[in-house]
Write an enzyme that holds these catalytic residues in place. Structure first.
Site, PDB file in Angstrom:
ATOM      1  CG  ASP A 286      -5.831 -12.012   5.888  1.00  0.00           C
ATOM      2  OD1 ASP A 286      -6.379 -12.399   4.837  1.00  0.00           O
ATOM      3  OD2 ASP A 286      -5.794 -10.825   6.227  1.00  0.00           O
TER       4      ASP A 286
ATOM      5  CG  ASP B 116      -3.663 -10.066   1.377  1.00  0.00           C
ATOM      6  OD1 ASP B 116      -3.151  -9.803   2.481  1.00  0.00           O
ATOM      7  OD2 ASP B 116      -4.577  -9.397   0.879  1.00  0.00           O
TER       8      ASP B 116
ATOM      9  CG  ASP C  74       1.661  -1.164   3.427  1.00  0.00           C
ATOM     10  OD1 ASP C  74       0.976  -0.870   4.416  1.00  0.00           O
ATOM     11  OD2 ASP C  74       1.301  -1.992   2.563  1.00  0.00           O
TER      12      ASP C  74
ATOM     13  CG  ASP D  62      -4.740 -10.681  -2.596  1.00  0.00           C
ATOM     14  OD1 ASP D  62      -3.690 -10.503  -3.241  1.00  0.00           O
ATOM     15  OD2 ASP D  62      -5.402  -9.756  -2.110  1.00  0.00           O
TER      16      ASP D  62
ATOM     17  CD  GLU E 247      -7.845 -11.745   0.861  1.00  0.00           C
ATOM     18  OE1 GLU E 247      -7.994 -12.038   2.054  1.00  0.00           O
ATOM     19  OE2 GLU E 247      -7.472 -10.615   0.474  1.00  0.00           O
TER      20      GLU E 247
ATOM     21  CG  MET F 214      -0.747  -5.163  -7.003  1.00  0.00           C
ATOM     22  SD  MET F 214      -0.927  -4.684  -5.242  1.00  0.00           S
ATOM     23  CE  MET F 214      -1.122  -6.265  -4.453  1.00  0.00           C
TER      24      MET F 214
ATOM     25  CE  LYS G  90     -12.681  -8.594   4.511  1.00  0.00           C
ATOM     26  NZ  LYS G  90     -11.714  -7.905   5.398  1.00  0.00           N
TER      27      LYS G  90
ATOM     28  CG  HIS H  55      -1.818  -1.096   1.414  1.00  0.00           C
ATOM     29  ND1 HIS H  55      -1.463  -2.261   2.040  1.00  0.00           N
ATOM     30  CD2 HIS H  55      -3.113  -1.228   1.043  1.00  0.00           C
ATOM     31  CE1 HIS H  55      -2.490  -3.077   2.060  1.00  0.00           C
ATOM     32  NE2 HIS H  55      -3.507  -2.494   1.461  1.00  0.00           N
TER      33      HIS H  55
ATOM     34  CG  ASP I  84     -10.027 -10.956   6.332  1.00  0.00           C
ATOM     35  OD1 ASP I  84      -9.641 -12.054   5.883  1.00  0.00           O
ATOM     36  OD2 ASP I  84      -9.766  -9.881   5.780  1.00  0.00           O
TER      37      ASP I  84
ATOM     38  CG  HIS J  48     -11.723 -11.043   0.758  1.00  0.00           C
ATOM     39  ND1 HIS J  48     -11.331  -9.919   0.051  1.00  0.00           N
ATOM     40  CD2 HIS J  48     -11.096 -10.955   1.958  1.00  0.00           C
ATOM     41  CE1 HIS J  48     -10.512  -9.202   0.798  1.00  0.00           C
ATOM     42  NE2 HIS J  48     -10.350  -9.821   1.962  1.00  0.00           N
TER      43      HIS J  48
ATOM     44  CD  GLU K 232      -8.352  -7.536  -2.104  1.00  0.00           C
ATOM     45  OE1 GLU K 232      -8.408  -8.041  -0.965  1.00  0.00           O
ATOM     46  OE2 GLU K 232      -7.337  -6.952  -2.544  1.00  0.00           O
TER      47      GLU K 232
END
Length: 377
Positions: free
Chosen positions: A260, A290, A60, A248, A220, A91, A186, A57, A258, A223, A184
């Protein structure tokens, strides 16, 4: 010495986000358990493990309120690390969900000033991606939703969303960037309800855009499973429409928050069929993990997480190869094709009994796949 089939290579195109291995283990019920990792440290360590690239991001890497001079210094240091360790940035994405300004959404905020701010922020993130060599710009509408439907007409919200994406594609075209946008979906979290929650809804929305050719999806796994959907089918729909621009990879227990989880760590059969779909379809884009290390882990556990993510994908890929070369599995598949192709050509009164009574041998096929994944074949 035998070659380790599970040792990742650069041409496997494995990537991680700065926010994935850099996750400090904070959750809604507990504070961070690990120190912050510098982006350049993440680049170095992932390179050692055989990863191909790093994603990020905008914030980030660059604090939201950094000055131009601070921004340039950070980017230059990061690019030097990428060059030194042979890593790429395929990306980038934009954080339009963390700052309180986005509490009512970014592109779908009821406030025009916030929508303009979000669009400008996304444009700067696209410019950053261009500077770092990225060809994909992911947009996750984490705050694009509502808790009170009376507060805004969802038709207006979709129109604002469309205006935002159209502005971004125009920015890419006008600057002649070699970049595409991947939306994306979700189904829930963090808003009460999220607009465009599935791959199917995103694909329908893309068809209404000014420059639909430039926009695809970034499914993802977690998701899809949060909503009880089959991620294999979600991904297949994107492939069918030539819209799988990025993916992802992670894992998730159905209907949970979520999580992950590390890819392939929970749903073994589901992960196998995801890898099979990607490999059989010839997908050659980034394989992006991800996910987050468990909150129980220290720094060494972070790198075990990254190592395990890549080894798991390669292990599943080897099982896909075994699936295609297993004589008994091939025989069952041939038998299924034969049953379908040699039966009565039409369904009518004379053939109803045949079609009602015939079996499809799916039990046998499923058991053989299970044995394959259990290492019994």
């Amino acid at each position: 010495m035998a070659t380790d089939k599970l040792a990742p290579q650069k041409d496997d195109h494995f990537t991680f986000g700065l926010w994935t291995v850099g996750n400090r283990g904070r959750d809604p019920f507990g504070d961070a358990v690990r120190d912050t990792l510098a982006p350049t440290t993440i680049v170095r360590e992932l390179s050692k493990l055989g990863a191909y690239g790093i994603t990020l991001h905008d914030n980030d890497l660059i604090p939201m309120e950094a000055t131009s001079a601070e921004r340039d210094r950070i980017v230059n240091e990061f690019r030097k690390a990428l060059d030194e360790f042979g890593m790429v940035v395929p990306m980038v994405t934009v954080n339009l969900f963390y700052d309180p300004i986005f509490k009512d959404g970014a592109f779908t905020s009821s406030a025009p000033a916030v929508r303009r701010f979000a669009i400008d922020k996304a444009k700067r993130a696209i410019d950053l991606g261009q500077e770092l060599g990225a060809h994909i710009f992911v947009v996750w509408g984490g705050r694009e939703g509502a808790e009170v439907d009376g507060a805004k007409d969802p038709r207006d919200a979709l129109a604002w969303y469309r205006e935002g994406i159209n502005t971004l594609t125009e920015h890419i075209r006008s600057r002649r960037y070699d970049m595409r946008i991947a939306l994306e979906p979700k189904p829930n979290e963090p808003r009460g309800d999220i607009y465009l929650p599935t791959v199917g809804s995103m694909l329908s929305f893309i068809g209404t855009l000014d420059d639909a050719e430039l926009v695809g999806v970034n499914p993802e796994i977690a998701h899809a499973k949060m909503a009880g959907l089959n991620p294999v089918h979600e991904i297949a729909q994107a492939i069918d429409q030539n819209k799988l621009f990025h993916i992802d990879l992670n894992d998730q227990r159905i209907a949970r928050f979520d999580q992950d989880l590390r890819f392939g760590s929970d749903d073994i059969k589901g992960a196998f069929y995801i890898v099979k779909l990607l490999e059989d379809s010839g997908y050659d884009g980034p394989l992006h993990f991800d996910a987050h290390p468990y909150r129980t882990e220290d720094a060494e556990g972070v790198w075990e997480f990254a190592r395990g993510s890549m080894r798991s994908y390669l292990g599943y890929r080897e099982k896909v190869r075994q699936f295609h070369t297993d004589a008994e599995i091939s025989g069952v598949l041939a038998r299924i094709r034969e049953l379908n192709e040699t039966g009565p050509a039409v369904v009518d009164s004379s053939s109803l009994a045949y079609w009602r009574e015939r079996g499809y041998a799916y039990e046998k096929l499923d058991q053989l796949v299970t044995e394959l994944l259990l290492g019994l074949r």
